[in-house]
Scaffold this motif. Structure first.
Motif, PDB file in Angstrom:
ATOM      1  N   MET A   1       0.843  -1.195   0.000  1.00 29.80           N
ATOM      2  CA  MET A   1       0.000   0.000   0.000  1.00 29.80           C
ATOM      3  C   MET A   1       0.880   1.248   0.000  1.00 29.80           C
ATOM      4  SD  MET A   1      -3.014   1.037   2.700  1.00 29.80           S
ATOM      5  CE  MET A   1      -3.947   2.538   2.492  1.00 29.80           C
ATOM      6  N   GLU A   2       0.581   2.194  -0.894  1.00 35.10           N
ATOM      7  CA  GLU A   2       1.392   3.397  -1.026  1.00 35.10           C
ATOM      8  C   GLU A   2       1.191   4.306   0.181  1.00 35.10           C
ATOM      9  OE1 GLU A   2       1.929   7.192  -4.091  1.00 35.10           O
ATOM     10  OE2 GLU A   2       0.584   5.519  -4.568  1.00 35.10           O
ATOM     11  N   ALA A   3       2.308   4.797   0.742  1.00 35.72           N
ATOM     12  CA  ALA A   3       2.238   5.687   1.890  1.00 35.72           C
ATOM     13  C   ALA A   3       1.626   7.021   1.473  1.00 35.72           C
ATOM     14  CB  ALA A   3       3.631   5.902   2.473  1.00 35.72           C
ATOM     15  N   ALA A   4       0.892   7.618   2.407  1.00 37.13           N
ATOM     16  CA  ALA A   4       0.281   8.915   2.124  1.00 37.13           C
ATOM     17  C   ALA A   4       1.362   9.968   1.940  1.00 37.13           C
ATOM     18  CB  ALA A   4      -0.649   9.305   3.268  1.00 37.13           C
ATOM     19  N   LEU A   5       1.155  10.830   0.974  1.00 41.72           N
ATOM     20  CA  LEU A   5       2.129  11.873   0.705  1.00 41.72           C
ATOM     21  C   LEU A   5       1.941  13.038   1.673  1.00 41.72           C
ATOM     22  CD1 LEU A   5       2.005  12.103  -3.206  1.00 41.72           C
ATOM     23  CD2 LEU A   5       3.667  10.883  -1.798  1.00 41.72           C
ATOM     24  N   SER A   6       3.046  13.680   2.036  1.00 40.00           N
ATOM     25  CA  SER A   6       2.976  14.887   2.834  1.00 40.00           C
ATOM     26  C   SER A   6       2.508  16.038   1.952  1.00 40.00           C
ATOM     27  CB  SER A   6       4.343  15.219   3.426  1.00 40.00           C
ATOM     28  OG  SER A   6       5.247  15.599   2.387  1.00 40.00           O
ATOM     29  N   LEU A   7       2.181  17.153   2.571  1.00 43.37           N
ATOM     30  CA  LEU A   7       1.723  18.310   1.800  1.00 43.37           C
ATOM     31  C   LEU A   7       2.829  18.804   0.867  1.00 43.37           C
ATOM     32  CD1 LEU A   7      -0.438  20.339   1.147  1.00 43.37           C
ATOM     33  CD2 LEU A   7       0.232  21.670   3.148  1.00 43.37           C
ATOM     34  N   ASP A   8       4.043  18.832   1.361  1.00 44.39           N
ATOM     35  CA  ASP A   8       5.163  19.255   0.512  1.00 44.39           C
ATOM     36  C   ASP A   8       5.331  18.320  -0.682  1.00 44.39           C
ATOM     37  OD1 ASP A   8       5.741  21.456   2.052  1.00 44.39           O
ATOM     38  OD2 ASP A   8       7.310  20.453   3.234  1.00 44.39           O
ATOM     39  N   GLU A   9       5.160  17.035  -0.440  1.00 47.77           N
ATOM     40  CA  GLU A   9       5.305  16.063  -1.538  1.00 47.77           C
ATOM     41  C   GLU A   9       4.186  16.237  -2.568  1.00 47.77           C
ATOM     42  OE1 GLU A   9       7.513  12.297   0.680  1.00 47.77           O
ATOM     43  OE2 GLU A   9       5.357  12.606   0.972  1.00 47.77           O
ATOM     44  N   LYS A  10       2.982  16.527  -2.097  1.00 46.48           N
ATOM     45  CA  LYS A  10       1.877  16.767  -3.025  1.00 46.48           C
ATOM     46  C   LYS A  10       2.139  18.015  -3.866  1.00 46.48           C
ATOM     47  CE  LYS A  10      -1.810  14.637  -0.240  1.00 46.48           C
ATOM     48  NZ  LYS A  10      -3.107  14.868   0.428  1.00 46.48           N
ATOM     49  N   ASN A  11       2.701  19.031  -3.235  1.00 47.43           N
ATOM     50  CA  ASN A  11       2.995  20.266  -3.959  1.00 47.43           C
ATOM     51  C   ASN A  11       4.086  20.030  -5.004  1.00 47.43           C
ATOM     52  OD1 ASN A  11       2.573  22.980  -4.531  1.00 47.43           O
ATOM     53  ND2 ASN A  11       3.989  23.702  -2.964  1.00 47.43           N
ATOM     54  N   LEU A  12       5.070  19.213  -4.652  1.00 45.46           N
ATOM     55  CA  LEU A  12       6.117  18.868  -5.620  1.00 45.46           C
ATOM     56  C   LEU A  12       5.520  18.068  -6.782  1.00 45.46           C
ATOM     57  CD1 LEU A  12       9.075  17.903  -3.241  1.00 45.46           C
ATOM     58  CD2 LEU A  12       8.969  19.883  -4.775  1.00 45.46           C
ATOM     59  N   ARG A  13       4.621  17.143  -6.461  1.00 42.62           N
ATOM     60  CA  ARG A  13       3.974  16.363  -7.511  1.00 42.62           C
ATOM     61  C   ARG A  13       3.167  17.272  -8.432  1.00 42.62           C
ATOM     62  NH1 ARG A  13      -0.020  11.288  -6.301  1.00 42.62           N
ATOM     63  NH2 ARG A  13       1.975  10.166  -6.118  1.00 42.62           N
ATOM     64  N   LEU A  14       2.493  18.259  -7.850  1.00 44.30           N
ATOM     65  CA  LEU A  14       1.736  19.214  -8.653  1.00 44.30           C
ATOM     66  C   LEU A  14       2.651  19.914  -9.644  1.00 44.30           C
ATOM     67  CD1 LEU A  14      -0.827  20.832  -9.325  1.00 44.30           C
ATOM     68  CD2 LEU A  14      -0.243  22.377  -7.426  1.00 44.30           C
ATOM     69  N   GLY A  15       3.815  20.333  -9.170  1.00 41.70           N
ATOM     70  CA  GLY A  15       4.770  20.983 -10.061  1.00 41.70           C
ATOM     71  C   GLY A  15       5.198  20.085 -11.202  1.00 41.70           C
ATOM     72  N   GLU A  16       5.429  18.816 -10.908  1.00 50.77           N
ATOM     73  CA  GLU A  16       5.834  17.854 -11.946  1.00 50.77           C
ATOM     74  C   GLU A  16       4.722  17.677 -12.983  1.00 50.77           C
ATOM     75  OE1 GLU A  16       6.691  14.394  -9.709  1.00 50.77           O
ATOM     76  OE2 GLU A  16       8.589  15.146  -8.896  1.00 50.77           O
ATOM     77  N   ILE A  17       3.480  17.588 -12.504  1.00 50.03           N
ATOM     78  CA  ILE A  17       2.337  17.420 -13.408  1.00 50.03           C
ATOM     79  C   ILE A  17       2.235  18.616 -14.346  1.00 50.03           C
ATOM     80  CG2 ILE A  17      -0.193  17.340 -13.499  1.00 50.03           C
ATOM     81  CD1 ILE A  17      -0.044  15.788 -10.795  1.00 50.03           C
ATOM     82  N   LEU A  18       2.359  19.803 -13.795  1.00 50.11           N
ATOM     83  CA  LEU A  18       2.233  21.021 -14.591  1.00 50.11           C
ATOM     84  C   LEU A  18       3.362  21.143 -15.612  1.00 50.11           C
ATOM     85  CD1 LEU A  18       1.143  23.439 -11.728  1.00 50.11           C
ATOM     86  CD2 LEU A  18      -0.286  22.682 -13.637  1.00 50.11           C
ATOM     87  N   ARG A  19       4.573  20.858 -15.190  1.00 48.93           N
ATOM     88  CA  ARG A  19       5.702  20.960 -16.121  1.00 48.93           C
ATOM     89  C   ARG A  19       5.561  19.978 -17.272  1.00 48.93           C
ATOM     90  NH1 ARG A  19       8.442  21.345 -11.248  1.00 48.93           N
ATOM     91  NH2 ARG A  19       9.160  19.177 -11.395  1.00 48.93           N
ATOM     92  N   GLY A  20       4.938  18.847 -16.987  1.00 48.76           N
ATOM     93  CA  GLY A  20       4.761  17.834 -18.015  1.00 48.76           C
ATOM     94  C   GLY A  20       3.720  18.203 -19.062  1.00 48.76           C
ATOM     95  N   MET A  21       2.947  19.240 -18.808  1.00 48.06           N
ATOM     96  CA  MET A  21       1.884  19.631 -19.736  1.00 48.06           C
ATOM     97  C   MET A  21       2.354  20.617 -20.801  1.00 48.06           C
ATOM     98  SD  MET A  21      -1.497  20.060 -17.336  1.00 48.06           S
ATOM     99  CE  MET A  21      -2.197  18.680 -16.441  1.00 48.06           C
ATOM    100  N   GLY A  22       3.342  21.408 -20.499  1.00 55.43           N
ATOM    101  CA  GLY A  22       3.790  22.401 -21.488  1.00 55.43           C
ATOM    102  C   GLY A  22       2.907  23.629 -21.458  1.00 55.43           C
ATOM    103  N   ARG A  23       2.264  23.945 -22.564  1.00 55.03           N
ATOM    104  CA  ARG A  23       1.384  25.113 -22.657  1.00 55.03           C
ATOM    105  C   ARG A  23      -0.023  24.748 -22.172  1.00 55.03           C
ATOM    106  NH1 ARG A  23       2.261  29.445 -25.902  1.00 55.03           N
ATOM    107  NH2 ARG A  23       0.216  29.347 -26.898  1.00 55.03           N
TER     108      ARG A  23
END
Length: 282
Positions: free
Chosen positions: A1-23
């Motif tokens: 079972m995947e461990a729950a992400l911390s708030l900082d980790e979620k924010n980092l993941r958000l950044g990765e998702i956005l960068r992967g989209m481009g425009r």
């Protein structure tokens, strides 16, 4: 079972998702969710981000103006457009799938803008908490290929407010707001005069210092919802509230003792489902 992400980790993941989209084109309403998403997208992608805010016939003009002003203060490129909900018969009929038809119209419009302007993705500010209520607009979002990076990152409303506060966003604690049509019971036709009544009634209550307000439109009855700790404040102003709302055309003004809750108009759907032996709203 995947461990729950911390708030900082979620924010980092958000950044990765956005960068992967481009425009990306951000469906921006001026609420805290879409504002936070817009700010983070701009941090990650800079001028590859365009905010689009739509003037709506069922949103107060003051909400539109505030959204425009905030985006401009953040230095983010903004495109203003408009949608005409009253031209959509499926919307004004106000059946339980009303939001599906509204969001289909909005998102298809944004997709067209995105194609014309060369943006790879349309994104909105839906978060994890939005998955917990009856929201037919989610189907429209999926059909139109709109992504929700805040959901993908696993962020809930309280976490978004916390991160927005850390970013210094001035609306980090802004009360939730939904289109005024959501105050009208399903099956009751949406008409412009009802929207105007609700707009003026809620604006008056907000001027009294109430933080989270809904006025539900039940024909001649106005049902007021406020936070539990502000019910006494409504009672203190009962005479002026009654006078104002009756001047708008309501015959009776009531206070819901259960207080404000998201999606209270959906409660009748849950009750109907229980009576019919189903587990959920249609």
């Amino acid at each position: 079972m995947e461990a729950a992400l911390s708030l900082d980790e979620k924010n980092l993941r958000l950044g990765e998702i956005l960068r992967g989209m481009g425009r990306i084109l951000v469906a921006y309403s001026g609420g805290i969710d879409s504002t936070f998403l817009l700010k983070r997208a701009h941090q990650e992608l800079g001028d590859q981000v365009l905010a689009v805010t739509a003037a709506s016939e069922t949103f107060p003009s003051r909400e539109f103006d505030a959204a425009v002003s905030l985006a401009e203060s953040l230095g983010i490129r903004l495109l203003k457009t408009e949608v005409k909900e009253f031209e959509n018969e499926h919307f004004v009929a106000n059946n339980p799938d009303r939001c599906y038809h509204c969001k289909t119209g909005l998102f298809s419009h944004l997709q067209q803008l995105g194609r014309e302007l060369g943006y790879s993705y349309i994104v909105d500010g839906s978060n994890i908490d939005d998955l917990g209520d009856y929201r037919p607009g989610l189907k429209a979002k999926k059909e139109q290929g709109v992504r929700s990076p805040l959901q993908e990152a696993g962020l809930v409303k309280d976490e978004i407010r916390q991160l927005a506060r850390e970013l210094g966003l001035p609306n980090w604690n802004k009360p939730s707001f939904a289109c005024l049509s959501s105050r009208i019971p399903y099956g009751t036709r949406i008409e412009r005069y009802k929207i105007d009544q609700l707009d003026e009634a809620e604006a008056f209550l907000a001027q009294l210092g109430l933080r989270q307000v809904r006025v539900r439109h039940h024909d001649k009855i106005a049902r007021i919802e406020v936070l539990q700790d502000e019910i006494s404040q409504v009672l203190e102003h009962r005479d002026s509230i009654h006078s104002k709302l009756t001047s708008l055309g309501f015959s009776y003004v009531t206070l819901d003792l259960a207080g404000y809750r998201t999606g209270s108009m959906n409660e009748v759907l849950s009750q109907a489902a229980k009576i019919s032996g189903k587990d959920a709203a249609p």
